[in-house]
Write a protein that holds these residues in place. Sequence first.
Motif, PDB file in Angstrom:
ATOM      1  N   UNK A  82       0.836  -1.201   0.000  1.00 33.87           N
ATOM      2  CA  UNK A  82       0.000   0.000   0.000  1.00 33.87           C
ATOM      3  C   UNK A  82       0.874   1.256   0.000  1.00 33.87           C
ATOM      4  N   UNK A  83       0.269   2.373  -0.342  1.00 37.05           N
ATOM      5  CA  UNK A  83       0.950   3.659  -0.259  1.00 37.05           C
ATOM      6  C   UNK A  83       0.724   4.218   1.141  1.00 37.05           C
ATOM      7  N   UNK A  84       1.762   4.282   1.977  1.00 39.71           N
ATOM      8  CA  UNK A  84       1.565   4.693   3.366  1.00 39.71           C
ATOM      9  C   UNK A  84       1.176   6.160   3.521  1.00 39.71           C
ATOM     10  N   UNK A 118     -11.053  16.657  -0.811  1.00 38.09           N
ATOM     11  CA  UNK A 118     -11.584  17.137   0.456  1.00 38.09           C
ATOM     12  C   UNK A 118     -11.722  16.035   1.490  1.00 38.09           C
ATOM     13  N   UNK A 119     -12.050  14.833   1.031  1.00 36.33           N
ATOM     14  CA  UNK A 119     -12.244  13.710   1.945  1.00 36.33           C
ATOM     15  C   UNK A 119     -10.925  13.091   2.406  1.00 36.33           C
ATOM     16  N   UNK A 120      -9.899  13.163   1.553  1.00 39.08           N
ATOM     17  CA  UNK A 120      -8.688  12.392   1.814  1.00 39.08           C
ATOM     18  C   UNK A 120      -7.455  13.192   2.217  1.00 39.08           C
ATOM     19  N   UNK A 121      -7.285  14.372   1.662  1.00 37.83           N
ATOM     20  CA  UNK A 121      -6.010  15.069   1.846  1.00 37.83           C
ATOM     21  C   UNK A 121      -5.778  15.545   3.276  1.00 37.83           C
ATOM     22  N   UNK A 122      -6.855  15.770   4.013  1.00 38.52           N
ATOM     23  CA  UNK A 122      -6.698  16.252   5.379  1.00 38.52           C
ATOM     24  C   UNK A 122      -6.496  15.156   6.406  1.00 38.52           C
ATOM     25  N   UNK A 123      -6.495  13.911   5.969  1.00 40.92           N
ATOM     26  CA  UNK A 123      -6.318  12.807   6.911  1.00 40.92           C
ATOM     27  C   UNK A 123      -4.903  12.805   7.484  1.00 40.92           C
ATOM     28  N   UNK A 124      -4.747  12.491   8.771  1.00 43.29           N
ATOM     29  CA  UNK A 124      -3.401  12.312   9.331  1.00 43.29           C
ATOM     30  C   UNK A 124      -2.690  11.165   8.618  1.00 43.29           C
ATOM     31  N   UNK A 125      -1.353  11.193   8.614  1.00 44.43           N
ATOM     32  CA  UNK A 125      -0.593  10.163   7.899  1.00 44.43           C
ATOM     33  C   UNK A 125      -0.940   8.751   8.375  1.00 44.43           C
ATOM     34  N   UNK A 126      -1.136   8.587   9.675  1.00 46.13           N
ATOM     35  CA  UNK A 126      -1.463   7.258  10.196  1.00 46.13           C
ATOM     36  C   UNK A 126      -2.778   6.752   9.624  1.00 46.13           C
ATOM     37  N   UNK A 127      -3.735   7.653   9.463  1.00 46.42           N
ATOM     38  CA  UNK A 127      -5.030   7.259   8.914  1.00 46.42           C
ATOM     39  C   UNK A 127      -4.939   7.003   7.414  1.00 46.42           C
ATOM     40  N   UNK A 128      -4.089   7.776   6.718  1.00 48.55           N
ATOM     41  CA  UNK A 128      -3.861   7.506   5.294  1.00 48.55           C
ATOM     42  C   UNK A 128      -3.285   6.110   5.115  1.00 48.55           C
ATOM     43  N   UNK A 129      -2.320   5.753   5.953  1.00 48.11           N
ATOM     44  CA  UNK A 129      -1.701   4.431   5.865  1.00 48.11           C
ATOM     45  C   UNK A 129      -2.722   3.334   6.131  1.00 48.11           C
ATOM     46  N   UNK A 130      -3.551   3.530   7.144  1.00 50.88           N
ATOM     47  CA  UNK A 130      -4.579   2.536   7.476  1.00 50.88           C
ATOM     48  C   UNK A 130      -5.575   2.388   6.337  1.00 50.88           C
ATOM     49  N   UNK A 131      -5.981   3.509   5.755  1.00 52.77           N
ATOM     50  CA  UNK A 131      -6.978   3.472   4.678  1.00 52.77           C
ATOM     51  C   UNK A 131      -6.434   2.749   3.446  1.00 52.77           C
ATOM     52  N   UNK A 178       4.906  -2.972   2.394  1.00 52.63           N
ATOM     53  CA  UNK A 178       4.380  -4.335   2.292  1.00 52.63           C
ATOM     54  C   UNK A 178       3.285  -4.529   3.333  1.00 52.63           C
ATOM     55  N   UNK A 179       2.043  -4.665   2.864  1.00 51.21           N
ATOM     56  CA  UNK A 179       0.897  -4.761   3.776  1.00 51.21           C
ATOM     57  C   UNK A 179       0.541  -6.205   4.093  1.00 51.21           C
ATOM     58  N   UNK A 180       0.515  -7.057   3.068  1.00 54.50           N
ATOM     59  CA  UNK A 180       0.126  -8.447   3.253  1.00 54.50           C
ATOM     60  C   UNK A 180       0.714  -9.262   2.111  1.00 54.50           C
ATOM     61  N   UNK A 181       0.896 -10.544   2.348  1.00 51.78           N
ATOM     62  CA  UNK A 181       1.536 -11.438   1.384  1.00 51.78           C
ATOM     63  C   UNK A 181       0.572 -12.568   1.044  1.00 51.78           C
ATOM     64  N   UNK A 182       0.604 -13.015  -0.213  1.00 50.10           N
ATOM     65  CA  UNK A 182      -0.226 -14.146  -0.631  1.00 50.10           C
ATOM     66  C   UNK A 182       0.637 -15.154  -1.382  1.00 50.10           C
TER      67      UNK A 182
END
Length: 210
Positions: A82-84, A118-131, A178-182
């Motif tokens: 993912x893009x953190x 408007x919905x995404x750019x103001x998110x804190x970095x931790x929340x961007x990473x989670x999303x 690297x978020x998850x492996x398959x």
Amino acid sequence: MNNVLDKLNWRYATKMFDTSKKVSKEDLNTLLDAARLTASSYGLQPYHFYVIEDEDTRSKLRKASYDQAQITDASYLLVLANKPTFDESLVDDYIDNIIETRGVSRENLDGYSQMMKGALMGLPDAQKNSWTANQTYIALGNLMTIAAEMEIDTCPMEGFDNAQYNEILGLNDKNLNAAVVLAIGYRSEEDQTQHYPKVRYSKEEIITHI
């Protein structure tokens, strides 16, 4: 529909892969197309998929995965990254893609673009990473379902050192994580877990109709 449920009952998190059996390139490409076509929030696809075949790289990744054999024994190893974090280019690139694909004007998409920003750019970095990490799991689920339909075995894996994976694959420089492996391949006859009855809660316990 029963066939779909049969395949979902057939699948399990494969612990031992048969190293003598190889998933074909054609089938691999079908799975990769399924990943590419998976739904994502706003359609932004804030991730990248890596297909790891190189033996030396997989050996290093196995060491970073607590020596789990699936990393090297499966036909292919997919790393869903993912893009953190992200900036407005995430939306701008998507808008460019819509314009090229559908032949619409940028002006017609301006409202949609501003809504996403408007919905995404103001998110804190931790929340961007989670999303963005959550988006990879949508792709993971789709991959596993399509693989089961094709009677290809998989094992989703979170048991790895995230930082080591990022270093080995050079992900940090690409703003990826690297978020998850398959692991993808065919089960070994010696894998006894394939014979275990599937353990799931009943519909009454896990589903509520309102």
